[in-house]
Design a protein around this motif. Sequence first.
Motif, mmCIF file in Angstrom:
data_model
loop_
_atom_site.group_PDB
_atom_site.id
_atom_site.type_symbol
_atom_site.label_atom_id
_atom_site.label_comp_id
_atom_site.label_asym_id
_atom_site.label_seq_id
_atom_site.Cartn_x
_atom_site.Cartn_y
_atom_site.Cartn_z
ATOM 1 N N VAL A 30 0.857 -1.190 0.000
ATOM 2 C CA VAL A 30 0.000 0.000 0.000
ATOM 3 C C VAL A 30 0.891 1.237 0.000
ATOM 4 C CG1 VAL A 30 -1.758 1.292 1.271
ATOM 5 C CG2 VAL A 30 -1.851 -1.217 1.199
ATOM 6 N N VAL A 31 0.703 2.110 -1.002
ATOM 7 C CA VAL A 31 1.597 3.265 -1.148
ATOM 8 C C VAL A 31 0.873 4.596 -0.959
ATOM 9 C CG1 VAL A 31 3.163 2.014 -2.674
ATOM 10 C CG2 VAL A 31 1.264 3.316 -3.665
ATOM 11 N N ASP A 32 -0.381 4.546 -0.572
ATOM 12 C CA ASP A 32 -1.137 5.779 -0.362
ATOM 13 C C ASP A 32 -2.101 5.569 0.794
ATOM 14 O OD1 ASP A 32 -2.025 8.344 -0.703
ATOM 15 O OD2 ASP A 32 -3.031 8.002 -2.625
ATOM 16 N N ARG A 33 -2.620 6.646 1.306
ATOM 17 C CA ARG A 33 -3.583 6.567 2.403
ATOM 18 C C ARG A 33 -4.865 5.885 1.928
ATOM 19 N NH1 ARG A 33 -6.617 11.804 5.080
ATOM 20 N NH2 ARG A 33 -7.845 10.663 6.648
ATOM 21 N N ALA A 34 -5.423 5.032 2.764
ATOM 22 C CA ALA A 34 -6.693 4.372 2.450
ATOM 23 C C ALA A 34 -7.849 5.209 2.986
ATOM 24 C CB ALA A 34 -6.732 2.974 3.055
ATOM 25 N N LEU A 35 -8.848 5.402 2.151
ATOM 26 C CA LEU A 35 -10.028 6.179 2.524
ATOM 27 C C LEU A 35 -11.282 5.339 2.314
ATOM 28 C CD1 LEU A 35 -9.169 9.571 0.774
ATOM 29 C CD2 LEU A 35 -8.890 9.023 3.197
ATOM 30 N N ALA A 36 -12.300 5.606 3.109
ATOM 31 C CA ALA A 36 -13.599 4.948 2.947
ATOM 32 C C ALA A 36 -14.592 5.979 2.413
ATOM 33 C CB ALA A 36 -14.085 4.375 4.271
ATOM 34 N N VAL A 37 -15.176 5.677 1.272
ATOM 35 C CA VAL A 37 -16.067 6.617 0.593
ATOM 36 C C VAL A 37 -17.464 6.007 0.491
ATOM 37 C CG1 VAL A 37 -16.437 7.938 -1.521
ATOM 38 C CG2 VAL A 37 -14.101 7.437 -0.756
ATOM 39 N N PRO A 38 -18.508 6.724 0.913
ATOM 40 C CA PRO A 38 -19.870 6.185 0.777
ATOM 41 C C PRO A 38 -20.218 5.974 -0.694
ATOM 42 C CG PRO A 38 -19.837 8.120 2.217
ATOM 43 C CD PRO A 38 -18.499 8.057 1.552
ATOM 44 N N LEU A 39 -20.888 4.878 -0.977
ATOM 45 C CA LEU A 39 -21.314 4.590 -2.347
ATOM 46 C C LEU A 39 -22.782 4.987 -2.503
ATOM 47 C CD1 LEU A 39 -19.598 1.142 -2.969
ATOM 48 C CD2 LEU A 39 -18.968 3.361 -3.937
#
Length: 245
Positions: free
Chosen positions: A106-115
């Motif tokens: 993993v090379v970037d920040r993980a984000l949670a996005v509402p679908l």
Amino acid sequence: MVAADGAQSPLRTLAGIETSAHDTGHMAVVTTVRTERAHGGVARQVFLPTGPLAFLPLTVDGDDRYCSIVWSTSPREAARLVELSPDALGHALAAAFESRLGGVEVVDRALAVPLTQRHARTYGQPGLVLVGDAAHSIHPWRGQGVNLGLMDVAVLAEEVLTARQRGMSIGHESVLARYTRRRRGDNATMLALMDGFRLLFGSRHPALTLARNLGLSGVDRLVPVKRLLMRQATGHRGRLPAACR
């Protein structure tokens, strides 16, 4: 002006164009990874009990071992995943993806996005036209959002070219009307179809599971029905733009 500025389209908002929307009940965990093996320019997707996981190919400085991740899952699982360390998330991604591309970094920040599924009530107004996610956003199942967006652009380009050949202004209302007529119905059909698939495949209710399996088995045997569904999913229906024939 063409508004291709995403699901939260500022141009659509400024124009006062309303959308119909509903929450899919899923979140998308998004990040960027570097995989052990090259992706070869191929997008890959696996279907998990909680939703699909997609590895979408990227190339960074000539290195084709980068992928954009879209992992559709429940809100609770999404919250857990984004709290993992990069190493732990990489291991989770590799395991869920059955190591198809080897190890995952993993090379970037993980984000949670509402679908949220949205559909614009109109595809524009004089001088402004919506394409892609600005016009419609869909659950990320089978990558249909990309297909719909590309078809929007192809149809719009064809209608603009036709207007120019006829000596008309490309911002004329008739251009928007023809584009809307050719795209909105197909997009609405695909949004409804994908939402149905989401509900069907996302449910663990025994009756729905049985109905799903029986239905898929039946469709697989009915070649004309199977072909119709495939044409719908790939955009090969109605009047295709010249670029797609």
